[in-house]
Design an enzyme around this catalytic site. Structure first.
Site, mmCIF file in Angstrom:
data_model
loop_
_atom_site.group_PDB
_atom_site.id
_atom_site.type_symbol
_atom_site.label_atom_id
_atom_site.label_comp_id
_atom_site.label_asym_id
_atom_site.label_seq_id
_atom_site.Cartn_x
_atom_site.Cartn_y
_atom_site.Cartn_z
ATOM 1 N N LYS A 286 25.336 -76.210 54.479
ATOM 2 C CA LYS A 286 23.958 -75.774 54.701
ATOM 3 C C LYS A 286 22.975 -76.951 55.008
ATOM 4 O O LYS A 286 21.740 -76.499 55.832
ATOM 5 C CB LYS A 286 23.694 -74.683 53.746
ATOM 6 C CG LYS A 286 24.283 -73.424 53.786
ATOM 7 C CD LYS A 286 23.775 -72.507 54.676
ATOM 8 C CE LYS A 286 24.425 -71.160 54.540
ATOM 9 N NZ LYS A 286 24.230 -70.229 55.713
ATOM 10 N N THR B 241 19.188 -71.663 52.859
ATOM 11 C CA THR B 241 19.281 -71.112 51.305
ATOM 12 C C THR B 241 18.510 -71.820 50.351
ATOM 13 O O THR B 241 18.360 -73.286 50.686
ATOM 14 C CB THR B 241 20.868 -71.052 51.191
ATOM 15 O OG1 THR B 241 21.162 -70.877 49.778
ATOM 16 C CG2 THR B 241 21.497 -72.343 51.541
ATOM 17 N N GLU C 277 19.998 -72.706 47.845
ATOM 18 C CA GLU C 277 21.075 -73.649 47.413
ATOM 19 C C GLU C 277 20.964 -75.166 47.916
ATOM 20 O O GLU C 277 21.420 -76.181 47.210
ATOM 21 C CB GLU C 277 22.512 -73.285 47.671
ATOM 22 C CG GLU C 277 23.255 -72.139 46.848
ATOM 23 C CD GLU C 277 23.289 -72.434 45.287
ATOM 24 O OE1 GLU C 277 23.933 -73.404 45.093
ATOM 25 O OE2 GLU C 277 22.669 -71.849 44.530
ATOM 26 N N TYR D 248 29.248 -75.984 49.882
ATOM 27 C CA TYR D 248 28.530 -74.871 50.601
ATOM 28 C C TYR D 248 26.896 -75.440 50.854
ATOM 29 O O TYR D 248 26.813 -75.282 52.089
ATOM 30 C CB TYR D 248 28.351 -73.563 49.771
ATOM 31 C CG TYR D 248 27.500 -72.769 50.421
ATOM 32 C CD1 TYR D 248 27.576 -71.748 51.505
ATOM 33 C CD2 TYR D 248 26.126 -72.479 49.480
ATOM 34 C CE1 TYR D 248 26.617 -70.998 51.838
ATOM 35 C CE2 TYR D 248 25.289 -71.454 50.083
ATOM 36 C CZ TYR D 248 25.597 -70.926 51.237
ATOM 37 O OH TYR D 248 24.489 -69.892 51.598
HETATM 38 P P1 NAP Z 1 28.183 -62.363 53.490
HETATM 39 O O1 NAP Z 1 28.250 -61.140 52.915
HETATM 40 O O2 NAP Z 1 29.204 -63.245 52.834
HETATM 41 O O3 NAP Z 1 28.716 -62.211 55.136
HETATM 42 C C1 NAP Z 1 28.925 -63.620 55.606
HETATM 43 C C2 NAP Z 1 29.452 -62.967 57.165
HETATM 44 O O4 NAP Z 1 29.944 -64.466 57.805
HETATM 45 C C3 NAP Z 1 30.489 -62.012 57.070
HETATM 46 O O5 NAP Z 1 30.283 -60.994 58.058
HETATM 47 C C4 NAP Z 1 31.773 -62.874 57.373
HETATM 48 O O6 NAP Z 1 32.589 -62.128 58.085
HETATM 49 C C5 NAP Z 1 31.091 -63.788 58.454
HETATM 50 N N1 NAP Z 1 31.983 -65.066 58.578
HETATM 51 C C6 NAP Z 1 32.572 -65.831 57.517
HETATM 52 N N2 NAP Z 1 33.367 -66.744 58.220
HETATM 53 C C7 NAP Z 1 33.364 -66.486 59.599
HETATM 54 C C8 NAP Z 1 33.995 -67.021 60.804
HETATM 55 N N3 NAP Z 1 34.846 -68.209 60.457
HETATM 56 N N4 NAP Z 1 33.754 -66.830 61.845
HETATM 57 C C9 NAP Z 1 33.127 -65.403 62.123
HETATM 58 N N5 NAP Z 1 32.447 -64.929 61.098
HETATM 59 C C10 NAP Z 1 32.592 -65.304 59.740
HETATM 60 O O7 NAP Z 1 26.833 -63.169 53.390
HETATM 61 P P2 NAP Z 1 25.339 -62.768 53.227
HETATM 62 O O8 NAP Z 1 24.975 -62.732 51.756
HETATM 63 O O9 NAP Z 1 25.189 -61.441 54.042
HETATM 64 O O10 NAP Z 1 24.502 -63.805 53.614
HETATM 65 C C11 NAP Z 1 24.054 -64.208 54.926
HETATM 66 C C12 NAP Z 1 24.000 -65.596 55.154
HETATM 67 O O11 NAP Z 1 22.809 -65.897 54.707
HETATM 68 C C13 NAP Z 1 24.918 -66.500 55.004
HETATM 69 O O12 NAP Z 1 24.817 -67.621 55.995
HETATM 70 C C14 NAP Z 1 24.640 -67.010 53.602
HETATM 71 O O13 NAP Z 1 25.375 -68.194 53.490
HETATM 72 C C15 NAP Z 1 23.044 -67.065 53.825
HETATM 73 N N6 NAP Z 1 22.373 -66.667 52.472
HETATM 74 C C16 NAP Z 1 22.686 -65.691 51.872
HETATM 75 C C17 NAP Z 1 21.757 -65.628 50.510
HETATM 76 C C18 NAP Z 1 22.155 -64.389 49.692
HETATM 77 O O14 NAP Z 1 21.430 -64.424 48.530
HETATM 78 N N7 NAP Z 1 22.673 -63.160 50.389
HETATM 79 C C19 NAP Z 1 20.735 -66.179 50.346
HETATM 80 C C20 NAP Z 1 20.421 -67.570 51.360
HETATM 81 C C21 NAP Z 1 21.367 -67.717 52.332
HETATM 82 P P3 NAP Z 1 33.822 -61.322 57.227
HETATM 83 O O15 NAP Z 1 33.232 -60.091 57.105
HETATM 84 O O16 NAP Z 1 35.200 -61.387 58.260
HETATM 85 O O17 NAP Z 1 34.253 -62.129 56.112
HETATM 86 O O1 F7E Z 2 26.143 -67.011 41.449
HETATM 87 C C1 F7E Z 2 26.842 -67.638 37.956
HETATM 88 C C2 F7E Z 2 27.012 -68.907 38.827
HETATM 89 O O2 F7E Z 2 28.090 -66.434 42.986
HETATM 90 C C3 F7E Z 2 24.821 -66.858 40.415
HETATM 91 C C4 F7E Z 2 25.097 -66.973 47.650
HETATM 92 O O3 F7E Z 2 24.779 -65.926 48.322
HETATM 93 O O4 F7E Z 2 22.903 -67.201 46.500
HETATM 94 C C5 F7E Z 2 24.329 -66.770 46.453
HETATM 95 O O5 F7E Z 2 24.887 -67.895 45.747
HETATM 96 C C6 F7E Z 2 24.969 -67.485 39.182
HETATM 97 C C7 F7E Z 2 25.768 -69.058 39.340
HETATM 98 O O6 F7E Z 2 25.598 -66.558 43.627
HETATM 99 C C8 F7E Z 2 29.654 -65.815 37.085
HETATM 100 O O7 F7E Z 2 27.599 -69.789 38.028
HETATM 101 C C9 F7E Z 2 28.284 -66.843 35.979
HETATM 102 O O8 F7E Z 2 24.866 -69.948 38.565
HETATM 103 O O9 F7E Z 2 26.218 -64.770 42.402
HETATM 104 P P1 F7E Z 2 26.625 -66.055 42.511
HETATM 105 P P2 F7E Z 2 25.255 -68.215 44.160
HETATM 106 O O10 F7E Z 2 25.963 -69.381 43.619
HETATM 107 O O11 F7E Z 2 23.596 -68.225 43.408
HETATM 108 C C10 F7E Z 2 22.496 -68.388 47.409
HETATM 109 C C11 F7E Z 2 21.159 -68.498 47.549
HETATM 110 C C12 F7E Z 2 23.513 -68.453 48.566
HETATM 111 O O12 F7E Z 2 22.891 -69.127 49.727
HETATM 112 C C13 F7E Z 2 24.809 -68.054 48.633
HETATM 113 O O13 F7E Z 2 25.482 -67.823 49.963
HETATM 114 O O14 F7E Z 2 25.908 -66.803 38.447
HETATM 115 N N1 F7E Z 2 27.953 -66.884 37.226
HETATM 116 N N2 F7E Z 2 29.286 -66.004 35.792
HETATM 117 C C14 F7E Z 2 28.854 -66.242 37.999
HETATM 118 N N3 F7E Z 2 28.876 -66.230 39.251
HETATM 119 C C15 F7E Z 2 29.868 -65.519 39.728
HETATM 120 N N4 F7E Z 2 30.131 -65.413 41.197
HETATM 121 N N5 F7E Z 2 30.783 -64.987 39.093
HETATM 122 C C16 F7E Z 2 30.837 -65.031 37.715
HETATM 123 O O15 F7E Z 2 31.604 -64.482 36.851
#
Ligand code: NAP
Ligand code: F7E
Length: 351
Positions: A158, A130, A132, A154
């Site tokens: 990662k 990620t 992050e 987090y």
């Molecule tokens: P998400 O919607 O939060 O999905 C996370 C998945 O992990 C869900 O299926 C969840 O199951 C499962 N999970 C959580 N804890 C678990 C446990 N203890 N045992 C088994 N399964 C578990 O995340 P996403 O946005 O699809 O992201 C997919 C991956 O890419 C994650 O690893 C995330 O950190 C990474 N990532 C995401 C982004 C992004 O912008 N979306 C960017 C970079 C990296 P439940 O449904 O049961 O909760």
């Molecule tokens: O926050 C700001 C917050 O929670 C984005 C995950 O998929 O992407 C995701 O992480 C920004 C941050 O995503 C609110 O402070 C303001 O600056 O949507 P987010 P994230 O933290 O960028 C990365 C790539 C991952 O890997 C992660 O798994 O938005 N923000 N106001 C807020 N964020 C939330 N959630 N809620 C607010 O009210």
């Protein structure tokens, strides 16, 4: 006639945003898809139902803190490729449950790599890394070799998973890769993430179901892409002749405020009338700016993002609007928002 064996894949986190899109993508490619899922008190298959693929997937009970279930899932599915997407993926929550995040999001990766090493070292492995990892403080374009400075539990978890993936690649020759994906969003995004929180609230405000949208830091900037396009890059990484790590991004960054403005524009409302801020949604340690450079992925994977920022916002707002309209008309379908009425009662320990 010779039987052609289907390629098999095991996806962890299949009930999440990326897991669901990737499952659909791989089913369309002819893969046999197994998905690791955990038992919850309320079943959570809505995304798979939404994409119309629930019946086509073989589900295996698996918890990322239970190494035996990981071993079992790999034994049962005998996959050619593992996409390890499961994680405690919400940065905010990682301040509330740092130790669980370390185990689920970090350590579990080792369980997969060790099992691969023992059972079948030919299995290819994708680690969901990620943006992050870069953390706060880098106000420039981030590439595969930019320094990491994780700014949340987090991101620290990662970081461990990123390095253990590289170590197993170097030490044991396992085909293990890191996809360093910048934020990617969609109508299947979880409701606590800022983009979907906004699109859902805008739809509700437009329909008179909500009065305001309360957010934290409006100035944070993110490189936001469209999730269905990003899952293709995961597959492409595992089809390369050699394992390597890739940044997947859009080369553009926008603030939360810009997202809000654009979202209200979709329903012709002035955002200033509805937007409020509250420190309870601000992070203790914020990542203020993220911007990725996808040129290596373009050159080597022939991958490029297609959906522009304003189109991404439109897709999300329109989909939430359609869902709420159908819901109001009495139609029932798989949809998360009616069961997450508000964040008001959640005490944020990280403040
Ligand atoms: P998400 O919607 O939060 O999905 C996370 C998945 O992990 C869900 O299926 C969840 O199951 C499962 N999970 C959580 N804890 C678990 C446990 N203890 N045992 C088994 N399964 C578990 O995340 P996403 O946005 O699809 O992201 C997919 C991956 O890419 C994650 O690893 C995330 O950190 C990474 N990532 C995401 C982004 C992004 O912008 N979306 C960017 C970079 C990296 P439940 O449904 O049961 O909760
Ligand atoms: O926050 C700001 C917050 O929670 C984005 C995950 O998929 O992407 C995701 O992480 C920004 C941050 O995503 C609110 O402070 C303001 O600056 O949507 P987010 P994230 O933290 O960028 C990365 C790539 C991952 O890997 C992660 O798994 O938005 N923000 N106001 C807020 N964020 C939330 N959630 N809620 C607010 O009210």
């Amino acid at each position: 006639m010779k039987k052609i064996n289907k390629k098999k894949t095991l996806i962890t986190g299949i009930t999440g945003q990326d897991g669901a899109y990737l499952a659909k993508f791989l089913l369309d490619k002819g893969y046999e898809v197994y998905g690791g899922y955990r038992r919850l008190s309320t079943p959570n298959f809505w995304r798979l139902q939404y994409l119309g693929i629930f019946e086509k997937i073989k589900l295996i009970p698996m918890d990322l803190i239970d190494i035996n279930s990981i071993y079992e899932a790999i034994k049962i599915s005998q996959p050619d490729e593992i996409y390890h997407l499961g994680a405690q993926s919400f940065v905010g929550a990682s301040f509330d449950v740092p130790q669980a995040t370390a185990e689920i999001t970090g350590l579990a990766t080792t369980a997969f790599l060790e099992t691969i090493r023992h059972i079948n070292s030919k299995i290819k492995f994708y680690q969901a890394s990620t943006s992050e990892l870069y953390g706060d403080g880098a106000y420039s374009m981030l590439r595969e070799n930019s320094p990491f400075r994780p700014s949340s539990p987090y991101a620290v978890a990662k970081l461990y998973a990123y390095w253990i993936t590289r170590v197993y690649r170097e030490a044991y020759g396992i085909f293990a890769v890191n996809g360093i994906l910048f934020n990617h969003e969609s109508p299947l995004r979880g409701l606590e993430f800022v983009t979907r929180k906004i699109s859902n609230a805008v739809a509700k405000i437009y329909l008179g179901l909500e009065k305001e949208l309360v957010l934290g830091n409006l100035d944070a900037k993110r490189d936001w892409g469209y999730a269905p396009e990003y899952v293709e890059s995961m597959w492409l990484m595992l089809q390369q002749p050699e394992p390597d790590d890739f940044v997947i991004a859009t080369n553009e960054t926008h603030s939360v405020k810009e997202f809000v403005k654009e979202a209200f524009k979709c329903v012709s409302l002035n955002f200033q009338k509805y937007i409020k801020t509250n420190p309870r949604f601000k992070r203790k340690f914020e990542v203020n700016f993220l911007l990725g450079d996808y040129s290596k992925a373009k050159k080597r994977l022939n991958w490029e993002p297609k959906t522009k920022f304003s189109d991404l916002v439109k897709i999300m707002v329109n989909e939430d609007l359609n869902r709420w309209k159908k819901w109001q008309d009495g139609e029932r379908f798989a949809f998360d928002a009616p069961f997450y009425p508000s964040e008001k009662n959640i005490i944020n320990r990280s403040l």
